[in-house]
Design an enzyme around this catalytic site. Structure first.
Site, PDB file in Angstrom:
ATOM      1  NE  ARG A  70      19.278  44.950  68.680  1.00  0.00           N
ATOM      2  CZ  ARG A  70      19.004  46.176  69.157  1.00  0.00           C
ATOM      3  NH1 ARG A  70      19.794  47.205  68.857  1.00  0.00           N
ATOM      4  NH2 ARG A  70      17.947  46.374  69.922  1.00  0.00           N
ATOM      5  CE1 TYR A 120      36.020  41.126  47.693  1.00  0.00           C
ATOM      6  CE2 TYR A 120      34.909  42.514  49.305  1.00  0.00           C
ATOM      7  CZ  TYR A 120      34.978  41.336  48.584  1.00  0.00           C
ATOM      8  OH  TYR A 120      34.013  40.380  48.748  1.00  0.00           O
ATOM      9  CG  ASP A 126      40.690  46.494  54.000  1.00  0.00           C
ATOM     10  OD1 ASP A 126      41.301  45.666  54.703  1.00  0.00           O
ATOM     11  OD2 ASP A 126      39.719  46.189  53.298  1.00  0.00           O
ATOM     12  CE  LYS A 174      38.582  37.478  52.837  1.00  0.00           C
ATOM     13  NZ  LYS A 174      37.408  38.250  53.231  1.00  0.00           N
TER      14      LYS A 174
END
Length: 394
Positions: free
Chosen positions: A61, A113, A185, A210
Protein backbone atom coordinates in the site's frame (compact mmCIF):
# COMPACT_ATOMS: atom_id res chain seq x y z
CA UNK A 1 21.05 -6.98 -0.50
CA UNK A 2 20.43 -4.42 -3.25
CA UNK A 3 17.87 -1.67 -2.69
CA UNK A 4 16.48 -0.62 -6.04
CA UNK A 5 13.92 1.74 -4.52
CA UNK A 6 16.86 4.15 -4.47
CA UNK A 7 17.61 3.74 -8.17
CA UNK A 8 15.97 7.09 -8.84
CA UNK A 9 18.55 8.87 -10.96
CA UNK A 10 16.73 8.77 -14.26
CA UNK A 11 17.87 12.23 -15.36
CA UNK A 12 20.02 10.59 -18.06
CA UNK A 13 16.84 9.95 -20.02
CA UNK A 14 16.51 13.68 -20.73
CA UNK A 15 18.54 13.16 -23.91
CA UNK A 16 16.15 10.57 -25.30
CA UNK A 17 13.17 11.27 -27.53
CA UNK A 18 9.66 10.61 -26.18
CA UNK A 19 9.26 7.30 -27.99
CA UNK A 20 12.44 5.92 -26.42
CA UNK A 21 11.49 7.16 -22.95
CA UNK A 22 8.09 5.47 -23.26
CA UNK A 23 9.64 2.15 -24.27
CA UNK A 24 12.38 2.05 -21.65
CA UNK A 25 10.63 3.71 -18.71
CA UNK A 26 12.44 4.88 -15.59
CA UNK A 27 14.84 2.03 -14.79
CA UNK A 28 14.96 0.48 -18.25
CA UNK A 29 15.39 -2.99 -16.76
CA UNK A 30 14.71 -4.49 -13.34
CA UNK A 31 18.09 -4.02 -11.61
CA UNK A 32 18.13 -7.11 -9.37
CA UNK A 33 17.77 -9.66 -12.17
CA UNK A 34 18.16 -7.70 -15.40
CA UNK A 35 14.61 -8.57 -16.48
CA UNK A 36 13.73 -6.51 -19.56
CA UNK A 37 10.05 -6.42 -18.56
CA UNK A 38 9.51 -5.05 -15.06
CA UNK A 39 8.17 -8.02 -13.05
CA UNK A 40 4.78 -8.00 -11.38
CA UNK A 41 5.67 -7.85 -7.70
CA UNK A 42 2.49 -9.54 -6.52
CA UNK A 43 3.16 -9.26 -2.83
CA UNK A 44 1.52 -7.53 0.10
CA UNK A 45 4.60 -7.22 2.27
CA UNK A 46 8.41 -7.29 2.09
CA UNK A 47 11.00 -8.99 4.27
CA UNK A 48 13.56 -6.82 6.11
CA UNK A 49 17.19 -8.01 6.33
CA UNK A 50 17.50 -7.04 10.00
CA UNK A 51 16.44 -4.39 12.47
CA UNK A 52 17.22 -0.94 11.09
CA UNK A 53 17.78 -2.16 7.53
CA UNK A 54 15.29 -2.20 4.66
CA UNK A 55 15.12 -3.02 0.99
CA UNK A 56 13.28 0.26 0.55
CA UNK A 57 9.92 -1.50 0.53
CA UNK A 58 7.76 -2.50 3.48
CA UNK A 59 4.11 -2.84 2.44
CA UNK A 60 2.55 -2.60 -1.02
CA UNK A 61 0.00 0.00 0.00
CA UNK A 62 2.97 2.29 0.64
CA UNK A 63 5.38 1.32 -2.14
CA UNK A 64 5.56 -1.48 -4.67
CA UNK A 65 8.36 -1.90 -7.25
CA UNK A 66 6.00 -2.39 -10.20
CA UNK A 67 3.89 0.61 -9.31
CA UNK A 68 6.99 2.67 -8.58
CA UNK A 69 8.31 2.01 -12.08
CA UNK A 70 5.01 3.22 -13.56
CA UNK A 71 4.99 6.33 -11.38
CA UNK A 72 8.56 7.24 -12.26
CA UNK A 73 7.93 6.58 -15.95
CA UNK A 74 4.95 8.95 -15.94
CA UNK A 75 6.99 11.60 -14.12
CA UNK A 76 9.56 11.36 -16.91
CA UNK A 77 7.00 11.51 -19.72
CA UNK A 78 5.04 14.45 -18.25
CA UNK A 79 8.12 16.30 -17.00
CA UNK A 80 7.29 16.35 -13.28
CA UNK A 81 9.08 15.51 -10.07
CA UNK A 82 6.70 12.83 -8.82
CA UNK A 83 4.02 10.57 -10.23
CA UNK A 84 1.29 8.64 -8.43
CA UNK A 85 -0.67 5.65 -9.75
CA UNK A 86 -4.27 5.28 -8.53
CA UNK A 87 -6.94 2.62 -8.77
CA UNK A 88 -8.93 4.75 -11.25
CA UNK A 89 -9.06 8.17 -12.86
CA UNK A 90 -11.77 9.08 -10.37
CA UNK A 91 -9.47 8.16 -7.49
CA UNK A 92 -6.76 10.35 -9.01
CA UNK A 93 -9.13 13.32 -9.21
CA UNK A 94 -10.32 12.70 -5.65
CA UNK A 95 -6.73 13.09 -4.48
CA UNK A 96 -6.31 16.34 -6.41
CA UNK A 97 -9.52 17.88 -5.08
CA UNK A 98 -8.46 16.83 -1.59
CA UNK A 99 -5.79 19.53 -1.82
CA UNK A 100 -8.61 22.05 -1.32
CA UNK A 101 -9.80 23.19 2.10
CA UNK A 102 -13.36 23.96 3.25
CA UNK A 103 -14.31 27.37 1.92
CA UNK A 104 -12.00 27.16 -1.11
CA UNK A 105 -13.36 27.75 -4.60
CA UNK A 106 -12.48 25.83 -7.77
CA UNK A 107 -13.23 26.81 -11.37
CA UNK A 108 -13.86 23.90 -13.74
CA UNK A 109 -14.52 23.41 -17.43
CA UNK A 110 -18.27 23.56 -18.00
CA UNK A 111 -18.12 20.69 -20.46
CA UNK A 112 -16.51 18.15 -18.17
CA UNK A 113 -16.67 14.40 -17.70
CA UNK A 114 -19.80 13.49 -15.75
CA UNK A 115 -17.85 11.62 -13.08
CA UNK A 116 -15.81 14.73 -12.30
CA UNK A 117 -19.05 16.70 -12.15
CA UNK A 118 -20.33 14.22 -9.57
CA UNK A 119 -17.14 14.33 -7.48
CA UNK A 120 -16.99 18.09 -7.11
CA UNK A 121 -20.72 18.56 -6.60
CA UNK A 122 -21.99 15.57 -4.65
CA UNK A 123 -18.84 14.70 -2.71
CA UNK A 124 -16.74 17.80 -2.12
CA UNK A 125 -19.69 20.17 -2.12
CA UNK A 126 -20.87 18.83 1.21
CA UNK A 127 -17.40 19.46 2.65
CA UNK A 128 -17.63 23.16 1.90
CA UNK A 129 -15.77 23.30 -1.42
CA UNK A 130 -17.33 25.90 -3.73
CA UNK A 131 -17.22 25.53 -7.49
CA UNK A 132 -18.10 27.30 -10.72
CA UNK A 133 -18.34 25.83 -14.21
CA UNK A 134 -17.25 28.06 -17.08
CA UNK A 135 -16.25 27.73 -20.71
CA UNK A 136 -12.50 27.70 -20.15
CA UNK A 137 -11.83 28.30 -23.82
CA UNK A 138 -13.06 31.84 -23.11
CA UNK A 139 -10.48 33.59 -20.92
CA UNK A 140 -12.79 36.49 -20.09
CA UNK A 141 -15.38 34.09 -18.65
CA UNK A 142 -12.71 32.56 -16.45
CA UNK A 143 -11.63 35.97 -15.18
CA UNK A 144 -15.21 36.90 -14.32
CA UNK A 145 -15.64 33.65 -12.35
CA UNK A 146 -12.64 34.29 -10.09
CA UNK A 147 -13.42 34.91 -6.42
CA UNK A 148 -11.16 35.92 -3.52
CA UNK A 149 -11.20 32.28 -2.38
CA UNK A 150 -10.43 30.71 -5.80
CA UNK A 151 -7.62 28.20 -5.22
CA UNK A 152 -7.74 25.90 -8.26
CA UNK A 153 -8.43 25.83 -11.99
CA UNK A 154 -9.40 22.32 -13.14
CA UNK A 155 -9.12 22.09 -16.91
CA UNK A 156 -10.14 19.43 -19.40
CA UNK A 157 -8.66 20.12 -22.81
CA UNK A 158 -9.97 18.98 -25.18
CA UNK A 159 -13.17 18.71 -23.21
CA UNK A 160 -15.30 15.61 -22.94
CA UNK A 161 -17.39 15.43 -25.10
CA UNK A 162 -17.74 18.82 -26.85
CA UNK A 163 -14.04 19.10 -27.80
CA UNK A 164 -13.47 22.62 -26.52
CA UNK A 165 -9.83 23.64 -26.20
CA UNK A 166 -8.44 25.75 -23.36
CA UNK A 167 -5.22 27.78 -23.58
CA UNK A 168 -3.19 26.08 -20.85
CA UNK A 169 -0.41 28.66 -20.73
CA UNK A 170 -2.78 31.64 -20.57
CA UNK A 171 -4.93 30.02 -17.87
CA UNK A 172 -1.85 29.03 -15.86
CA UNK A 173 -0.67 32.65 -15.91
CA UNK A 174 -4.06 33.84 -14.66
CA UNK A 175 -4.00 31.21 -11.91
CA UNK A 176 -0.49 32.17 -10.82
CA UNK A 177 -1.61 35.78 -10.57
CA UNK A 178 -4.17 34.86 -7.90
CA UNK A 179 -2.15 32.15 -6.16
CA UNK A 180 -4.26 29.27 -7.49
CA UNK A 181 -3.20 25.84 -8.74
CA UNK A 182 -3.69 24.81 -12.35
CA UNK A 183 -4.69 21.18 -12.86
CA UNK A 184 -5.06 19.70 -16.35
CA UNK A 185 -6.78 16.44 -17.21
CA UNK A 186 -4.54 15.22 -20.04
CA UNK A 187 -6.42 11.99 -20.75
CA UNK A 188 -7.44 12.74 -24.33
CA UNK A 189 -4.03 13.76 -25.72
CA UNK A 190 -1.50 12.14 -23.33
CA UNK A 191 2.02 13.55 -22.92
CA UNK A 192 2.80 12.36 -26.45
CA UNK A 193 0.68 15.15 -27.94
CA UNK A 194 0.38 17.64 -25.06
CA UNK A 195 2.60 18.50 -22.07
CA UNK A 196 0.61 20.70 -19.67
CA UNK A 197 3.41 21.00 -17.10
CA UNK A 198 5.68 22.57 -19.70
CA UNK A 199 2.89 25.00 -20.52
CA UNK A 200 2.62 26.19 -16.91
CA UNK A 201 0.27 23.76 -15.18
CA UNK A 202 1.08 22.55 -11.66
CA UNK A 203 -0.55 19.11 -11.79
CA UNK A 204 -1.57 16.68 -14.52
CA UNK A 205 -4.17 13.95 -14.12
CA UNK A 206 -5.09 11.01 -16.34
CA UNK A 207 -7.64 8.32 -16.55
CA UNK A 208 -4.86 5.95 -17.57
CA UNK A 209 -7.56 3.39 -18.26
CA UNK A 210 -7.72 5.15 -21.59
CA UNK A 211 -4.84 5.91 -23.99
CA UNK A 212 -1.97 5.22 -21.59
CA UNK A 213 -3.14 1.64 -21.02
CA UNK A 214 -4.63 1.57 -24.47
CA UNK A 215 -6.15 -1.90 -24.55
CA UNK A 216 -9.43 -1.64 -22.60
CA UNK A 217 -8.17 -4.19 -20.10
CA UNK A 218 -7.61 -2.33 -16.83
CA UNK A 219 -8.79 0.69 -14.84
CA UNK A 220 -6.30 3.18 -13.39
CA UNK A 221 -5.49 6.83 -12.80
CA UNK A 222 -2.34 8.95 -12.75
CA UNK A 223 -1.34 12.19 -11.06
CA UNK A 224 1.95 13.95 -11.84
CA UNK A 225 3.17 16.97 -9.86
CA UNK A 226 5.39 19.48 -11.64
CA UNK A 227 7.87 20.84 -9.09
CA UNK A 228 6.15 21.43 -5.76
CA UNK A 229 7.46 19.02 -3.12
CA UNK A 230 4.78 20.07 -0.62
CA UNK A 231 1.97 19.19 -3.03
CA UNK A 232 3.67 15.90 -3.88
CA UNK A 233 3.86 15.01 -0.19
CA UNK A 234 0.16 15.80 0.28
CA UNK A 235 -0.74 13.50 -2.61
CA UNK A 236 1.53 10.84 -1.12
CA UNK A 237 -0.21 11.09 2.25
CA UNK A 238 -3.60 10.90 0.54
CA UNK A 239 -2.83 7.78 -1.47
CA UNK A 240 -1.29 5.85 1.42
CA UNK A 241 -4.06 6.90 3.82
CA UNK A 242 -7.00 6.29 1.50
CA UNK A 243 -5.57 3.06 0.09
CA UNK A 244 -6.38 4.12 -3.47
CA UNK A 245 -3.09 3.01 -5.01
CA UNK A 246 -2.91 0.88 -8.16
CA UNK A 247 -2.32 -2.85 -7.78
CA UNK A 248 0.88 -4.45 -9.16
CA UNK A 249 -0.76 -6.33 -12.05
CA UNK A 250 -2.65 -3.23 -13.19
CA UNK A 251 0.54 -1.17 -12.89
CA UNK A 252 2.29 -3.66 -15.15
CA UNK A 253 -0.52 -3.51 -17.71
CA UNK A 254 -0.28 0.30 -17.88
CA UNK A 255 3.52 0.09 -18.18
CA UNK A 256 3.12 -2.35 -21.05
CA UNK A 257 0.60 -0.07 -22.73
CA UNK A 258 2.87 2.96 -22.45
CA UNK A 259 5.58 1.16 -24.44
CA UNK A 260 3.41 1.42 -27.58
CA UNK A 261 1.80 4.79 -26.74
CA UNK A 262 3.56 6.76 -29.46
CA UNK A 263 2.74 4.41 -32.33
CA UNK A 264 -0.84 4.00 -31.15
CA UNK A 265 -1.42 7.74 -30.78
CA UNK A 266 -0.10 8.34 -34.29
CA UNK A 267 -2.61 5.83 -35.67
CA UNK A 268 -5.49 7.18 -33.55
CA UNK A 269 -4.64 10.64 -34.85
CA UNK A 270 -4.47 9.55 -38.47
CA UNK A 271 -7.68 7.53 -38.33
CA UNK A 272 -9.72 10.16 -36.49
CA UNK A 273 -8.90 12.78 -39.09
CA UNK A 274 -10.15 10.52 -41.89
CA UNK A 275 -13.32 9.53 -40.01
CA UNK A 276 -14.11 13.13 -39.02
CA UNK A 277 -13.72 14.34 -42.59
CA UNK A 278 -15.99 11.53 -43.84
CA UNK A 279 -18.65 12.31 -41.23
CA UNK A 280 -18.82 15.88 -42.50
CA UNK A 281 -19.91 14.59 -45.90
CA UNK A 282 -22.89 12.66 -44.53
CA UNK A 283 -26.40 14.11 -44.96
CA UNK A 284 -27.62 12.64 -41.64
CA UNK A 285 -24.76 14.24 -39.68
CA UNK A 286 -25.58 17.78 -38.62
CA UNK A 287 -22.33 18.74 -36.87
CA UNK A 288 -18.95 17.16 -36.17
CA UNK A 289 -16.87 18.18 -33.14
CA UNK A 290 -13.19 17.53 -33.86
CA UNK A 291 -10.24 19.67 -32.80
CA UNK A 292 -8.31 18.92 -35.99
CA UNK A 293 -10.63 20.94 -38.24
CA UNK A 294 -9.06 24.22 -39.31
CA UNK A 295 -12.40 25.96 -38.77
CA UNK A 296 -12.63 24.75 -35.16
CA UNK A 297 -12.94 27.83 -32.96
CA UNK A 298 -9.84 26.92 -30.96
CA UNK A 299 -7.72 25.50 -33.78
CA UNK A 300 -4.99 28.11 -33.32
CA UNK A 301 -4.67 27.25 -29.63
CA UNK A 302 -4.52 23.54 -30.46
CA UNK A 303 -1.71 24.09 -32.96
CA UNK A 304 0.18 26.23 -30.44
CA UNK A 305 0.13 23.80 -27.53
CA UNK A 306 -0.15 20.31 -29.02
CA UNK A 307 1.57 18.16 -31.61
CA UNK A 308 -1.52 16.14 -32.56
CA UNK A 309 -5.31 16.13 -32.45
CA UNK A 310 -5.96 12.78 -30.83
CA UNK A 311 -8.57 10.15 -31.59
CA UNK A 312 -11.79 11.63 -30.18
CA UNK A 313 -14.77 12.80 -32.24
CA UNK A 314 -18.30 13.80 -31.27
CA UNK A 315 -21.15 14.38 -33.70
CA UNK A 316 -24.83 15.24 -33.83
CA UNK A 317 -27.19 13.43 -36.17
CA UNK A 318 -30.58 14.40 -37.59
CA UNK A 319 -32.80 12.37 -35.26
CA UNK A 320 -33.01 10.02 -32.31
CA UNK A 321 -34.02 7.31 -34.78
CA UNK A 322 -30.66 7.70 -36.51
CA UNK A 323 -28.91 7.40 -33.14
CA UNK A 324 -30.71 4.12 -32.43
CA UNK A 325 -29.98 2.86 -35.93
CA UNK A 326 -26.24 3.55 -35.58
CA UNK A 327 -25.91 2.05 -32.11
CA UNK A 328 -27.75 -1.10 -33.13
CA UNK A 329 -26.17 -1.38 -36.56
CA UNK A 330 -22.45 -1.01 -35.85
CA UNK A 331 -20.55 -4.29 -36.09
CA UNK A 332 -16.77 -3.87 -35.85
CA UNK A 333 -17.30 -0.61 -33.98
CA UNK A 334 -18.57 -1.35 -30.48
CA UNK A 335 -21.33 0.47 -28.59
CA UNK A 336 -19.52 0.72 -25.26
CA UNK A 337 -18.41 3.25 -22.70
CA UNK A 338 -14.79 4.36 -22.24
CA UNK A 339 -12.27 5.46 -24.86
CA UNK A 340 -8.63 5.37 -25.86
CA UNK A 341 -8.28 1.66 -26.58
CA UNK A 342 -7.21 -0.14 -29.72
CA UNK A 343 -10.86 -0.80 -30.62
CA UNK A 344 -13.19 1.89 -31.94
CA UNK A 345 -15.96 2.58 -29.42
CA UNK A 346 -19.09 4.68 -29.80
CA UNK A 347 -20.91 6.08 -26.78
CA UNK A 348 -24.22 7.82 -26.05
CA UNK A 349 -23.14 10.54 -23.57
CA UNK A 350 -26.54 11.75 -22.41
CA UNK A 351 -27.30 8.45 -20.64
CA UNK A 352 -23.78 7.08 -20.21
CA UNK A 353 -20.73 9.27 -19.56
CA UNK A 354 -22.84 12.31 -18.58
CA UNK A 355 -25.86 10.70 -16.96
CA UNK A 356 -25.21 12.64 -13.71
CA UNK A 357 -25.00 16.01 -15.47
CA UNK A 358 -28.29 17.93 -15.04
CA UNK A 359 -30.50 18.04 -18.13
CA UNK A 360 -30.45 21.82 -18.44
CA UNK A 361 -26.65 21.87 -18.45
CA UNK A 362 -26.48 19.06 -21.02
CA UNK A 363 -28.91 20.87 -23.30
CA UNK A 364 -26.98 24.11 -22.94
CA UNK A 365 -23.75 22.35 -23.93
CA UNK A 366 -25.35 20.48 -26.82
CA UNK A 367 -25.36 16.99 -25.30
CA UNK A 368 -28.77 16.10 -26.70
CA UNK A 369 -30.56 12.86 -27.53
CA UNK A 370 -29.06 13.14 -31.04
CA UNK A 371 -25.45 13.39 -29.84
CA UNK A 372 -22.80 10.65 -30.09
CA UNK A 373 -19.15 10.40 -29.07
CA UNK A 374 -16.66 8.15 -30.78
CA UNK A 375 -13.20 6.99 -29.75
CA UNK A 376 -11.51 6.09 -33.01
CA UNK A 377 -9.33 3.01 -32.66
CA UNK A 378 -6.31 1.74 -34.56
CA UNK A 379 -8.13 -0.52 -37.03
CA UNK A 380 -7.96 0.30 -40.73
CA UNK A 381 -9.72 3.65 -41.17
CA UNK A 382 -11.58 2.43 -44.26
CA UNK A 383 -13.13 -0.39 -42.21
CA UNK A 384 -14.25 2.06 -39.53
CA UNK A 385 -15.87 4.29 -42.13
CA UNK A 386 -17.51 1.35 -43.92
CA UNK A 387 -19.01 0.11 -40.65
CA UNK A 388 -20.39 3.56 -39.83
CA UNK A 389 -21.75 3.88 -43.35
CA UNK A 390 -23.62 0.56 -43.14
CA UNK A 391 -25.01 1.35 -39.71
CA UNK A 392 -26.17 4.84 -40.56
CA UNK A 393 -27.18 4.63 -44.22
CA UNK A 394 -28.11 1.02 -45.06
Amino acid sequence: MKNFSNYNDYSTKEELHFESKAVHGALGTEPLTGAVSMPIFQTATFRHPELGESTGFAYSRLENPTRQELERTMAILEGGIKGFAFSSGQAANMAVFSLLNPGDHVILSDDIYGGTFRIIGDVFGKYGIEHTYVDMSELDEVKVAIRPNTKMFFIETPTNPMMKVADIHALSEIAKGIGALTVVDNTFLTPYFQKPLQLGADIVTHSSTKYLGGHNDTISGIVVVKDNEEIAEKIHVHIKSHGSQLAPLDSWLILRGIKTLAVRMDRHNENAKKVAEWLRTQPKVQKVYYVGFEDHKDYAVTKKQTTGFGGMISFTVDSFETVKKILKGVDMIMFAESLGGTETLITYPTTQTHEDTPLDIKEKLGITDCFLRMSVGIENADDIIADLDRAMNA
